[in-house]
Design a protein around this motif. Sequence first.
Motif, PDB file in Angstrom:
ATOM      1  N   ASP A   2       0.836  -0.680   0.043  1.00 27.97           N
ATOM      2  CA  ASP A   2      -0.057  -0.499  -0.322  1.00 27.97           C
ATOM      3  C   ASP A   2       1.243   0.861   0.099  1.00 27.97           C
ATOM      4  N   ARG A   3       1.136   2.030  -0.879  1.00 24.34           N
ATOM      5  CA  ARG A   3       1.892   2.831  -1.152  1.00 24.34           C
ATOM      6  C   ARG A   3       1.371   4.159  -0.758  1.00 24.34           C
ATOM      7  N   LEU A  96       8.137   5.381  -6.127  1.00 27.81           N
ATOM      8  CA  LEU A  96       8.399   7.383  -6.228  1.00 27.81           C
ATOM      9  C   LEU A  96       8.419   7.873  -7.466  1.00 27.81           C
ATOM     10  N   LYS A  97      10.031   7.143  -8.268  1.00 23.99           N
ATOM     11  CA  LYS A  97      11.294   8.198  -9.080  1.00 23.99           C
ATOM     12  C   LYS A  97      10.157   7.540 -10.534  1.00 23.99           C
ATOM     13  N   GLY A  98       9.596   6.393 -10.724  1.00 26.94           N
ATOM     14  CA  GLY A  98       9.087   5.840 -11.693  1.00 26.94           C
ATOM     15  C   GLY A  98       7.700   6.878 -11.545  1.00 26.94           C
ATOM     16  N   GLU A  99       6.627   7.517 -10.550  1.00 23.19           N
ATOM     17  CA  GLU A  99       5.361   7.888 -10.446  1.00 23.19           C
ATOM     18  C   GLU A  99       5.799   8.899 -10.866  1.00 23.19           C
TER      19      GLU A  99
END
Length: 103
Positions: A2-3, A96-99
């Motif tokens: 769960d991010r 997070l970097k990808g998001e």
Amino acid sequence: MDRSTQIKAMASDKRVEILRLLSAPETHFSRQWSADPVAVGVCIQLIAEALNIAQPTASRHVELLKHARFITVQKQQKWSYCKRNDAGLQDYFQWLKGEINLP
């Protein structure tokens, strides 16, 4: 995973400070006598003292960090010891970097 729990964990200055302190337990918690702070982890009571907060408040912060998989908690006798989970943190920052489309 769960991010949203991880995002919530990072949204608190106190929780980020806990992660920073746990990055070098031998430096910040060298006076811990009950267990080796590097090998076993850091007692929640010492984390509370370092942050100048009550132990129950520190426990709530630790619980959220544990659910976010940013720390691990190990019980030994009547104490709970915390260690930073660098693999969990790396996973979060990669996600997070990808998001946000960082190169």
